[in-house]
Design an enzyme around this catalytic site. Structure first.
Site, PDB file in Angstrom:
ATOM      1  N   THR A  15       0.707  -1.019   0.557  1.00  0.00           N
ATOM      2  CA  THR A  15       0.117   0.108  -0.075  1.00  0.00           C
ATOM      3  C   THR A  15       0.837   1.287   0.345  1.00  0.00           C
ATOM      4  O   THR A  15       2.133   1.291   1.045  1.00  0.00           O
ATOM      5  CB  THR A  15      -0.711  -0.025   1.027  1.00  0.00           C
ATOM      6  OG1 THR A  15      -1.762  -1.055   1.195  1.00  0.00           O
ATOM      7  CG2 THR A  15      -2.034   1.937   1.169  1.00  0.00           C
TER       8      THR A  15
ATOM      9  N   VAL B 138     -11.984  -6.473  -0.676  1.00  0.00           N
ATOM     10  CA  VAL B 138     -11.767  -4.941   0.165  1.00  0.00           C
ATOM     11  C   VAL B 138     -10.825  -5.006   0.767  1.00  0.00           C
ATOM     12  O   VAL B 138     -11.243  -5.478   1.611  1.00  0.00           O
ATOM     13  CB  VAL B 138     -13.231  -4.142  -0.255  1.00  0.00           C
ATOM     14  CG1 VAL B 138     -12.643  -2.986  -0.329  1.00  0.00           C
ATOM     15  CG2 VAL B 138     -13.498  -4.391  -1.623  1.00  0.00           C
ATOM     16  N   GLY B 139     -10.444  -4.047   1.225  1.00  0.00           N
ATOM     17  CA  GLY B 139      -9.742  -3.765   2.406  1.00  0.00           C
ATOM     18  C   GLY B 139      -9.968  -2.702   3.113  1.00  0.00           C
ATOM     19  O   GLY B 139     -10.541  -2.183   2.465  1.00  0.00           O
ATOM     20  N   ASP B 140      -8.609  -2.492   3.934  1.00  0.00           N
ATOM     21  CA  ASP B 140      -8.701  -0.783   4.233  1.00  0.00           C
ATOM     22  C   ASP B 140      -8.659   0.507   3.412  1.00  0.00           C
ATOM     23  O   ASP B 140      -9.429   1.428   3.674  1.00  0.00           O
ATOM     24  CB  ASP B 140      -8.284  -0.972   5.562  1.00  0.00           C
ATOM     25  CG  ASP B 140      -6.945  -0.877   5.122  1.00  0.00           C
ATOM     26  OD1 ASP B 140      -6.166  -1.798   4.904  1.00  0.00           O
ATOM     27  OD2 ASP B 140      -6.403   0.381   5.431  1.00  0.00           O
TER      28      ASP B 140
ATOM     29  N   THR C 251      -1.816   2.026   6.177  1.00  0.00           N
ATOM     30  CA  THR C 251      -0.763  -0.242   5.223  1.00  0.00           C
ATOM     31  C   THR C 251      -1.224  -0.697   6.309  1.00  0.00           C
ATOM     32  O   THR C 251      -0.744   0.003   8.245  1.00  0.00           O
ATOM     33  CB  THR C 251       0.550   1.402   4.563  1.00  0.00           C
ATOM     34  OG1 THR C 251       0.928  -0.302   4.140  1.00  0.00           O
ATOM     35  CG2 THR C 251       1.473   1.253   5.727  1.00  0.00           C
TER      36      THR C 251
END
Length: 340
Positions: free
Chosen positions: A188, A217-219, A239
């Site tokens: 990230t 889907v991540g943060d 990250t």
């Protein structure tokens, strides 16, 4: 009457002089991802983050907007194979690149997020278009592709050009391992900035995690978890282990906790990262600025490449207690042949 006008002119001049004295010193800070990085890749990451910080800062130096500054900084890292964003993104379980990104304007709270994007080199620029032209905050799937085409974005053809050999090798290693999402280098990229008027912005872009399920889907695209900016609080980009970060809304929590407790960002960030890891596992990192332009760099992973420029000086580092300074005119990191 003439006497009054003279005093009015003097008052205006004094007001402008005071504003000049109170002007904020612009700062731009970036991160290149938290995780475990092999020694041979650290120079490439440091080269990339220092370049990104300089490019973003030059936008501020030319009186450009903070949104433009963070976007341009992130674009540098999206085009660099040493980062898990754009070209160089981690691969999902099927060997494809699916990217997430978000951007936020601290002055207006406007946001733009996207997820599952394929075959576009600069997701962060599309995220900004989502913010400014879609009428919505978050787009995915066919609607995102249609919007991108309507806005003049060009997808890579043939598909798959964002896949690097490093990403392929990482996927094969993951398949041969216990297939833990927390293994490997991580990634990230992100940038936060403050301009001379106290406006802040944040931007984050990622390829996710190696071996992720299709559609994960991540943060990163979730406002308040991976990205947040508010002129009254500051700006932050996250990250790390996104599936954990999103459970604690870490981006907003760091800024809000610092405000409520009237403490500096750095110790608050350190404490909240450790509290998250103790409660839920995983590791993470962040870069942040408060509304006064004070910098925070925090991570509880083994490494996180980062850099920021303030004035004519660039600071940078990779490991926990790594802090280096150089003139902004220096370029100590050589570029690999044929690479950005």
């Amino acid at each position: 009457m003439m006497f009054s006008w003279k005093w009015l002119v003097v008052s205006i001049l004094l007001s402008h002089f005071k504003c000049a004295l109170c002007a904020m010193e612009p700062v731009l800070i970036v991160h290149g991802g938290a995780g475990t990085v092999s020694e041979d890749r650290i120079p490439g990451k440091l080269r990339g983050v220092t370049l990104a910080a300089k490019v973003g800062y030059q936008v501020l130096a030319r009186n450009g907007s903070v949104l433009e500054a963070v976007e341009q900084a992130v674009r540098i890292m999206e085009a660099d194979r040493f980062f898990n964003a754009g070209y160089g993104s981690a691969l999902n379980v099927e060997g494809d690149v699916e990217m997430d990104a978000s951007i936020m304007d601290g002055a207006t709270k406007a946001t733009g997020s996207l997820s599952g994007l394929r075959d576009l080199l600069h997701p962060i620029s599309l995220a900004r278009d989502v913010m400014e032209h879609s009428g919505h905050n978050f787009l995915i799937g066919e609607g995102l592709v249609s919007f991108a085409l309507d806005r003049g974005f060009r997808f890579l053809d043939p598909p798959g050009q964002l896949v690097t050999q490093y990403a392929k090798d990482a996927l094969e290693e993951w398949k041969a391992s216990d297939q833990s999402y927390r293994s490997g280098e991580g990634g990230t990229v992100g940038a936060v900035a403050i301009d001379a008027h106290g406006n802040v912005a944040a931007a984050t872009s990622t390829g996710g995690v190696t071996g992720k399920r299709v559609g994960r889907v991540g943060d990163t695209p979730i406002i308040g978890s991976g990205t947040y900016a508010d002129n009254a609080l500051g700006a932050v980009s996250l990250t790390g282990d996104g599936d954990i970060i999103m459970k604690v809304c870490l981006a907003f929590d760091v800024l809000r906790t610092a405000q409520l407790t009237e403490r500096e960002l750095q110790p608050v960030a350190d404490e909240l990262l450790d509290a998250m890891s103790a409660a839920l596992g995983g590791t993470a990192g962040l870069v942040a600025l408060d509304r006064a332009g004070n910098v925070a760099v925090a991570h509880n992973s083994l490494q996180m490449s980062w850099a920021y420029q303030r004035g004519d000086t660039v600071a940078y580092g990779a490991s926990k207690h790594d802090f280096n300074l150089m003139p902004a005119t220096d370029s100590p990191f050589a570029s690999p042949e044929g690479e950005l």
